[in-house]
Design an enzyme around this catalytic site. Structure first.
Site, mmCIF file in Angstrom:
data_model
loop_
_atom_site.group_PDB
_atom_site.id
_atom_site.type_symbol
_atom_site.label_atom_id
_atom_site.label_comp_id
_atom_site.label_asym_id
_atom_site.label_seq_id
_atom_site.Cartn_x
_atom_site.Cartn_y
_atom_site.Cartn_z
ATOM 1 N N SER A 170 0.798 -1.227 0.000
ATOM 2 C CA SER A 170 0.000 0.000 0.000
ATOM 3 C C SER A 170 0.827 1.272 0.000
ATOM 4 O O SER A 170 0.276 2.363 -0.061
ATOM 5 C CB SER A 170 -0.925 0.007 1.228
ATOM 6 N N LYS A 193 -7.172 2.152 8.844
ATOM 7 C CA LYS A 193 -6.325 3.238 8.345
ATOM 8 C C LYS A 193 -7.024 4.594 8.467
ATOM 9 O O LYS A 193 -6.398 5.599 8.806
ATOM 10 C CB LYS A 193 -5.939 2.969 6.896
#
Length: 660
Positions: free
Chosen positions: A560, A603
């Site tokens: 990511s 997140k």
């Protein structure tokens, strides 16, 4: 002798006294034998015996031959003897009778001797038994205690009298579902699965200190209030930690499921061991029958023990086995026989809690349970928890205290612990400041105690604590620095990426450097970013010396970081500032596409914790965005170019990027 003869002659038709004139010696011999028989059997029994052997009339006869025949029938116990002896046979017949009587007397003496021995032995046994009972009664009266054990018992009783007040952590613990902060969705989901006519087994996922155990305990209490649920007032909440559930593969002990104590090796109860009867020991699953079995850290359980638990959950019974159990043994108590033949009931609802990722749990366990996810607590949640705890403690505090606590933890348990520690410091400060003899007023709760910011700061210093969030967003913009997003377990975090670029000393011979400790995924992300850089700008990154750094190091185990790395490189090469209140996540393909990643929920919470105002994530992850999120803007993109307007300040480089 004469009286006995006289007794019999009265019955006969002839006078026996006349017969004595004929053969007085034989008559006396016959009378003596009758007298001996009378001594052996007794007069009454002799008459009865003679009647049964059809010899009574012969015995009463005055004829000598009749009397001898009566003797024969009585002595030989044969009523069929009917031949009367002749005078010549009297002596031989009487000799046979005397011989038989001698045998009877000998047998009788042996029997009497044996009977006496038996009687003596029984008497001894009886006396021994009475003595044993007497000793047992004396032992029960006096007991096994000695002077030393009685002294220790007195000490133990004295200890039992001492009581402390409730701990502060017990006071601030939630006592109702409405007091669990920041978990509205999780609490509703849990109640929907437990407070139902058909309650389900549940696994609770989430970071530590967010209220999983408290919610599970309160869920049972709420379910008891609903008429449709199978839980009653007697339903129990049995709690155990999965990390402590150890067992022996030989089944010597198993506190969770139960085990069997064999009479020889494991020491069943004395009354059972003496009879060789094994003793089943019931486990926690039976203790939780009809209620809830809560296993904290269920992900840490032994896999074999977990499989056995799943079998019990299906059967709703626990089976016991032992090679010492004999179903035909009459000494086996009924309850032990029932446990071995039918098993013990174990119909309960399992609620497990874990901080592990669902992928790390047994698929067999997950297939049998519903799943509820508890959310990480935000700073606002921590502040609310601190405020609620202060209200329960009955203390005042500076307005800045909840905010400062939220900077050092995201766990509700830790937040209340910090407040309680600061309360102790404030209490001692108040007592030191009171010199008028009312120091105990604060201790008793009657006087106001105020927790100041200085009290909390001292608590933090004493605990050697560091701020939970080291990275903070700002309203400024910087070249070559961007925020990425990571996740560990159920906690999201902000990761700083920075890059610098210098023209290579020789064209085409530039280098790309990055910190190796960031892992192979970071290396792949840098190389992907180099390819996309050339694809977008038609310039080769080999013309630059580029250094990419993950601030703070760490092993990034996912892809990511690709989008963030590319944006940092673009910013450093083109000297275009990046907003410092924006965070980016997404895998970067070599065609410039932003691909889906995991941990979106965590997140976003991690970004909000750091003060990020905008999060950019892949369009494929839009479905993972939690509904109703506030305090942060979420933007989805499918191409890295779409991020530029959200990340870079100004549009100076837009014309140079992306060949059409």
């Amino acid at each position: 002798m004469k009286s006995l003869v006289k007794k019999f002659t009265k019955i006969g038709s002839r006078n026996l006294a006349d017969k004595l004139q004929d053969d007085e010696q034989l008559v006396r011999q016959v009378m003596a034998l009758f007298e001996i028989l009378s001594d052996i059997y007794g007069p009454d029994r002799l008459v009865l015996k003679a009647g049964k052997l059809d010899a009574l009339s012969l015995m009463r006869s005055a004829e000598l031959d009749d009397r001898i025949l009566a003797l024969e029938r009585i002595v030989f116990e044969d009523p069929t003897i009917d031949r009367k002896p002749s005078p010549e046979e009297y002596e031989s017949v009487l000799a046979d009778i005397e011989e038989e009587i001698a045998d009877v007397i000998a047998r009788r003496r042996v029997e009497d001797k044996i009977e006496k021995q038996i009687s003596d032995r029984m008497q001894q046994r009886h006396e021994d038994y009475v003595n044993e009972i007497r000793l047992q009664i004396l032992k029960e009266d006096s007991g096994p205690d000695t002077e030393d054990t009685l002294r220790k018992l007195a000490e133990l009783e004295e200890l039992e009298k001492r009581r402390l007040a409730k701990s502060a952590l017990e006071i601030v613990r939630p006592t109702a579902m409405s007091e669990i902060v920041g978990q509205d969705r999780a609490v509703r989901a849990l109640l929907a699965k437990v407070a139902s006519p058909f309650p389900q087994h549940v696994i609770l996922y989430g970071p530590p200190g967010v209220g999983k155990t408290t919610a599970a305990r309160l869920a049972l209490e709420e379910a008891k209030k609903v008429a449709l649920t199978p839980f009653g007032k007697e339903s129990r909440f049995v709690e155990v930690d999965g990390t402590t559930l150890r067992w022996d593969p030989r089944e010597v002990t198993n506190p969770l499921l139960g085990s069997v104590h064999d009479p020889i090796y494991q020491g069943a109860k004395r009354d059972l061991a003496e009879g060789g009867v094994p003793e089943p020991k019931l486990g926690l699953v039976t203790e939780a029958h009809g209620g809830v079995l809560f296993i904290d850290e269920i992900g840490e359980m032994d896999p074999l023990l977990l499989n056995k638990l799943l079998k019990v959950m299906e059967d709703k019974r626990v089976k016991f086995e032992s090679s010492y159990y004999d179903p035909s043994d009459p000494n086996v108590p009924s309850y032990i026989r029932r446990l071995f033949e039918e098993g013990a009931p174990a119909d309960f609802v399992l609620i497990g809690a874990t901080t592990r990722d669902p992928s790390e749990l047994s698929p067999a366990l997950r297939s049998r349970t519903a799943e509820v996810f508890f959310e990480p607590l935000t700073q606002v949640d921590i502040e609310n928890i601190v405020s609620n705890a202060a209200g329960k403690l009955g203390v005042e505090m500076d307005p800045e205290v909840p905010s400062l606590v939220s900077d050092y933890t995201i766990e509700g348990r830790k937040a209340t612990s910090l407040l309680v520690d600061a309360y102790g410091i404030a209490l001692f400060r108040e007592m030191d400041n009171r010199q008028d003899g009312k120091a105990n007023e604060a201790a008793s709760g009657d006087g106001p105690v105020r927790i100041t910011l200085a009290d909390l700061e001292e608590t933090i210093r004493l605990g050697r604590l560091s701020p939970y969030v080291n990275v903070r967003a700002s309203d400024s913009a910087e070249v070559g620095k961007i925020f990425g997003l990571g996740v560990a377990g159920f906690l999201g975090s902000v990761i700083e990426f920075e890059a610098v670029a210098f023209p290579a000393r020789e064209e085409g011979k530039g280098t790309i450097r990055f910190n190796e400790t960031a892992g192979s995924m970071t290396k792949d992300s840098v190389f992907n970013a180099a390819s996309v850089f050339r694809f977008l700008t038609d310039r080769d990154l080999a013309d630059f010396d580029v250094h990419v750094n993950v601030v703070g190091g760490g092993d990034i185990d996912g892809p990511s970081a690709g989008t963030a790395v590319l944006l940092a490189i673009l910013s450093s090469v083109y000297a275009c500032p990046i907003r410092q209140d924006v965070a980016v996540t997404g895998e970067l393909s070599i065609q410039g596409k932003v691909r889906a990643v995991g941990g979106i929920f965590e997140k976003i919470y991690g970004a909000r914790q750091a003060g990020i105002k905008k999060v950019i994530l892949p369009a494929e992850n839009v479905k993972d965005v939690p509904p109703g999120i506030t305090g942060i803007e979420v933007v989805s993109v499918s191409d890295v170019v779409d991020t530029f307007k959200h990340v870079f300040e100004g549009d100076a480089i837009f014309g140079e990027l992306r060949r059409e």
